[in-house]
Design a protein around this motif. Structure first.
Motif, PDB file in Angstrom:
ATOM      1  N   SER A  43      -0.181  11.543  -1.126  1.00  0.00           N
ATOM      2  CA  SER A  43       1.267  11.465  -1.258  1.00  0.00           C
ATOM      3  C   SER A  43       1.839  12.856  -1.515  1.00  0.00           C
ATOM      4  O   SER A  43       1.242  13.665  -2.222  1.00  0.00           O
ATOM      5  N   LYS A  44       3.012  13.117  -0.939  1.00  0.00           N
ATOM      6  CA  LYS A  44       3.674  14.397  -1.157  1.00  0.00           C
ATOM      7  C   LYS A  44       4.545  14.384  -2.412  1.00  0.00           C
ATOM      8  O   LYS A  44       5.032  15.434  -2.830  1.00  0.00           O
ATOM      9  N   SER A  45       4.716  13.197  -3.003  1.00  0.00           N
ATOM     10  CA  SER A  45       5.606  13.117  -4.162  1.00  0.00           C
ATOM     11  C   SER A  45       4.938  12.548  -5.409  1.00  0.00           C
ATOM     12  O   SER A  45       5.588  12.407  -6.438  1.00  0.00           O
ATOM     13  N   SER A  46       3.637  12.218  -5.320  1.00  0.00           N
ATOM     14  CA  SER A  46       2.944  11.679  -6.485  1.00  0.00           C
ATOM     15  C   SER A  46       1.457  12.002  -6.379  1.00  0.00           C
ATOM     16  O   SER A  46       1.017  12.655  -5.430  1.00  0.00           O
ATOM     17  N   ALA A  47       0.692  11.521  -7.355  1.00  0.00           N
ATOM     18  CA  ALA A  47      -0.754  11.733  -7.336  1.00  0.00           C
ATOM     19  C   ALA A  47      -1.471  10.617  -6.580  1.00  0.00           C
ATOM     20  O   ALA A  47      -2.695  10.496  -6.642  1.00  0.00           O
ATOM     21  N   GLY A  48      -0.707   9.806  -5.842  1.00  0.00           N
ATOM     22  CA  GLY A  48      -1.302   8.698  -5.102  1.00  0.00           C
ATOM     23  C   GLY A  48      -2.085   9.157  -3.890  1.00  0.00           C
ATOM     24  O   GLY A  48      -1.768  10.180  -3.268  1.00  0.00           O
ATOM     25  N   THR A  49      -3.111   8.365  -3.541  1.00  0.00           N
ATOM     26  CA  THR A  49      -3.972   8.695  -2.405  1.00  0.00           C
ATOM     27  C   THR A  49      -4.341   7.430  -1.641  1.00  0.00           C
ATOM     28  O   THR A  49      -4.649   6.393  -2.238  1.00  0.00           O
ATOM     29  N   LEU A  50      -4.315   7.533  -0.319  1.00  0.00           N
ATOM     30  CA  LEU A  50      -4.869   6.507   0.564  1.00  0.00           C
ATOM     31  C   LEU A  50      -6.152   7.063   1.142  1.00  0.00           C
ATOM     32  O   LEU A  50      -6.136   8.022   1.924  1.00  0.00           O
ATOM     33  N   LEU A  51      -7.269   6.490   0.739  1.00  0.00           N
ATOM     34  CA  LEU A  51      -8.584   6.956   1.167  1.00  0.00           C
ATOM     35  C   LEU A  51      -9.194   5.926   2.105  1.00  0.00           C
ATOM     36  O   LEU A  51      -9.407   4.774   1.718  1.00  0.00           O
ATOM     37  N   LEU A  52      -9.461   6.336   3.336  1.00  0.00           N
ATOM     38  CA  LEU A  52     -10.068   5.462   4.331  1.00  0.00           C
ATOM     39  C   LEU A  52     -11.533   5.840   4.486  1.00  0.00           C
ATOM     40  O   LEU A  52     -11.846   6.985   4.823  1.00  0.00           O
ATOM     41  N   THR A  69      -2.071  -3.531   8.850  1.00  0.00           N
ATOM     42  CA  THR A  69      -1.872  -3.651   7.409  1.00  0.00           C
ATOM     43  C   THR A  69      -1.709  -2.288   6.748  1.00  0.00           C
ATOM     44  O   THR A  69      -1.338  -2.220   5.574  1.00  0.00           O
ATOM     45  N   LEU A  70      -2.001  -1.215   7.474  1.00  0.00           N
ATOM     46  CA  LEU A  70      -2.001   0.127   6.870  1.00  0.00           C
ATOM     47  C   LEU A  70      -0.735   0.889   7.251  1.00  0.00           C
ATOM     48  O   LEU A  70      -0.281   0.814   8.403  1.00  0.00           O
ATOM     49  N   PRO A  71      -0.171   1.663   6.313  1.00  0.00           N
ATOM     50  CA  PRO A  71       1.094   2.364   6.558  1.00  0.00           C
ATOM     51  C   PRO A  71       0.924   3.707   7.255  1.00  0.00           C
ATOM     52  O   PRO A  71       1.762   4.600   7.108  1.00  0.00           O
ATOM     53  N   VAL A  72      -0.170   3.876   8.001  1.00  0.00           N
ATOM     54  CA  VAL A  72      -0.416   5.113   8.746  1.00  0.00           C
ATOM     55  C   VAL A  72      -0.854   4.743  10.155  1.00  0.00           C
ATOM     56  O   VAL A  72      -1.409   3.673  10.388  1.00  0.00           O
ATOM     57  N   SER A  73      -0.610   5.651  11.096  1.00  0.00           N
ATOM     58  CA  SER A  73      -0.997   5.430  12.487  1.00  0.00           C
ATOM     59  C   SER A  73      -2.386   6.015  12.710  1.00  0.00           C
ATOM     60  O   SER A  73      -2.606   7.211  12.487  1.00  0.00           O
ATOM     61  N   LEU A  74      -3.311   5.158  13.134  1.00  0.00           N
ATOM     62  CA  LEU A  74      -4.712   5.591  13.268  1.00  0.00           C
ATOM     63  C   LEU A  74      -5.233   5.507  14.697  1.00  0.00           C
ATOM     64  O   LEU A  74      -6.200   6.179  15.038  1.00  0.00           O
ATOM     65  N   SER A  75      -4.635   4.661  15.539  1.00  0.00           N
ATOM     66  CA  SER A  75      -5.132   4.401  16.899  1.00  0.00           C
ATOM     67  C   SER A  75      -6.639   4.181  16.897  1.00  0.00           C
ATOM     68  O   SER A  75      -7.404   4.908  17.547  1.00  0.00           O
ATOM     69  N   PRO A  76      -7.132   3.169  16.177  1.00  0.00           N
ATOM     70  CA  PRO A  76      -8.572   2.954  16.070  1.00  0.00           C
ATOM     71  C   PRO A  76      -9.183   2.496  17.394  1.00  0.00           C
ATOM     72  O   PRO A  76      -8.588   1.720  18.134  1.00  0.00           O
ATOM     73  N   ILE A 110       0.841  -1.209   0.000  1.00  0.00           N
ATOM     74  CA  ILE A 110       0.000   0.000   0.000  1.00  0.00           C
ATOM     75  C   ILE A 110       0.868   1.249   0.000  1.00  0.00           C
ATOM     76  O   ILE A 110       0.614   2.206  -0.741  1.00  0.00           O
ATOM     77  N   LYS A 111       1.899   1.253   0.837  1.00  0.00           N
ATOM     78  CA  LYS A 111       2.801   2.412   0.895  1.00  0.00           C
ATOM     79  C   LYS A 111       3.461   2.658  -0.461  1.00  0.00           C
ATOM     80  O   LYS A 111       3.507   3.796  -0.957  1.00  0.00           O
ATOM     81  N   GLN A 112       3.947   1.588  -1.088  1.00  0.00           N
ATOM     82  CA  GLN A 112       4.608   1.718  -2.385  1.00  0.00           C
ATOM     83  C   GLN A 112       3.623   2.148  -3.470  1.00  0.00           C
ATOM     84  O   GLN A 112       3.963   2.956  -4.341  1.00  0.00           O
TER      85      GLN A 112
END
Length: 479
Positions: free
Chosen positions: A193-202, A127-134, A77-79
């Motif tokens: 993403s700060k370097s591409s047009a990629g997005t992680l949408l939750l 499994t997700l490359p972000v910290s969410l503390s769900p 996912i990160k890549q």
């Protein structure tokens, strides 16, 4: 309809415009434009044998598989986001478990020694490359965040009422896109993403498999028209959402010419050196991981005695006999081929192996074994008949305690008349398990003697530790 390549994991859609993969898949997200993900680790539930602090504690195999899968998807996912892909995650309920870290601590000595497994927490959100503390909770009353989420308007207008939240995202600085209607708690987020047009949408969860989505057709279950209609509308909304996310991105993909040495910056060059070193370390760790995985597969071979058939069962039997102190190997010469020939100072034996899915082992293999003994005796270097042994793994797909007699009545009768030893491979497993953990030549010799002297089913001596535990239990009952 969709010109984008779409992969789904954790959810299935009644559409030929998507490809579904399992959570255990090792698929690369670089092959896909849009990734729809619903992270679940509950499928590993059958791989735990105890609880810790009220939560499942996976065994060694389950721990390794769960951690490996979570790390795979986190990395992919990160890549994918870094390379400009759109990843949409539908947030399921928080599932918490404990996994084996591989660490052990020991207390006491001898039979009183206690081994403590070291465990660590694992959740499906790892499994997700972000910290969410769900935080686990449920509800359906939600609204879009007031700013910066215009791209979600069309999707939310169509699917907002069908959505529900299973967690609140309590980490600090979550870029919320969906909030609870009361309290403004984040239940959805957009990471760009700060370097591409990629997005992680939750996004809050959807029910992708209501009863109305399937129907019976003969002996099969197929998609219903409701499922097909939903999939079409849903994918249309997702492709539109992907387009909106890309068009709203403020990042321009770097032209190829901009990466030329002429435009390289000093801090960038230094970081590239660090990246190469990090990649070297990862490659070394991956090779080490593969070597250990191969070693684990070899170390686990005796377990095939419990469930295998054919060549894998034969290989496990040869390994087991070697553990008992026999010199064991398959035999093939001109027209003769025997599953295993094994010998020791006590004598020489020839064995045939048979695995059965749902039946007992019958006399067919005994006929083959008898022919093998005669063929072997015709060889010039053999002066006396070898002891015949029939290895059987009957009802192999059932757990051993639930199995019936592994050999038919005719097989028992024929074995008695031909002085053949019958070995249930499930009976062979405990001695091997013990000997792999303890250097005990006397016990190994007793097992060899049991094989050589048996007529009919072999009764191996009980491993000393198991015998001691049984005696202790009998003493407690008498008291």
């Amino acid at each position: 309809m969709a010109t984008r390549k779409i992969l789904t994991v954790g959810l299935e859609l009644a559409s030929t415009d998507t490809t579904h993969a399992t959570f255990r898949s090792k698929a690369s997200l670089l092959d896909w434009d849009i990734f729809l993900f619903r992270p679940e680790i509950s499928e590993f539930l059958h791989n735990y044998y105890e609880t810790y602090q009220g939560k499942p504690s996976f065994n060694d195999a389950g721990s390794f598989a769960a951690k490996e899968c979570c790390e795979h998807w986190r990395r992919e996912i990160k890549q994918a986001i870094e390379t400009g892909k759109t990843v949409v995650v539908f947030l399921p309920s928080l599932y918490e478990a404990y996994v084996d870290t591989g660490g052990r601590s020991y207390s006491g000595t001898g039979r009183n020694q206690k081994v403590t497994r070291h465990v660590a927490p694992l959740t499906n959100y790892d499994t997700l490359p972000v910290s969410l503390s769900p935080v686990k909770t449920t509800g359906s009353s939600m609204k879009l965040a007031p700013k910066g989420v215009e791209v979600l308007a069309a999707y939310w207008a169509e699917f907002g009422d069908r959505s529900n939240y299973n967690v609140v995202l309590s980490a600090s600085e979550v870029p919320a896109c969906v909030l609870t209607r009361a309290g403004d708690k984040p239940v959805g987020a957009i990471y760009r993403s700060k370097s591409s047009a990629g997005t992680l949408l939750l996004l809050p969860d959807l029910d992708f498999s209501p009863p109305s989505f399937t129907k019976r057709k003969g002996n099969s279950t197929v998609w219903s028209s409701d499922a097909t209609k939903f999939a079409g509308a849903f994918l249309s909304a997702l492709v539109g959402l992907d387009k909106a996310l890309r068009s709203s991105s403020e990042v321009t993909p770097e032209p190829t010419w901009a990466a030329a040495t002429l435009y390289t910056l000093a801090p960038e060059a230094a970081l590239h050196v660090q990246l190469l070193e990090a990649e070297r370390q990862v490659e070394h760790a991956q090779r080490k991981k593969e070597e250990i995985s191969e070693a684990i597969a070899i170390a686990a071979m005796p377990r095939a005695l419990l469930y295998e058939k054919g060549k894998p069962l034969e290989a496990a039997i040869i390994h087991a006999l070697s553990t008992l102190g026999f010199k064991a190997e398959p035999f093939k010469q001109s027209d003769s081929e025997f599953d295993v020939v094994f010998d020791s100072a006590e004598g020489r034996l020839i064995g045939e192996a048979e695995g059965k899915d749902t039946k007992a082992v019958n006399i067919d293999k005994l006929r083959q074994l008898s022919m093998n003994i005669h063929e072997d005796l015709q060889r010039e270097e053999v002066s006396e008949p070898a002891k015949p042994v029939l290895f059987g793994n009957a009802y192999r797909l059932q757990e051993p305690p639930e199995r019936s007699d592994p050999f038919t009545e005719k097989c028992h009768t024929a074995a008695a008349s031909s002085s053949t030893a019958l070995v249930a491979t499930t009976d062979l497993f405990p001695p091997v398990q013990y000997l792999l953990a303890h250097a005990d030549p006397e016990y190994a010799a007793a097992c060899r003697s049991a094989l050589l002297s048996a007529i009919g089913r072999v009764a191996f001596p009980i491993p000393p530790i198991a015998a001691a535990e049984r005696n202790d239990e009998m003493d407690r009952e008498e008291r």
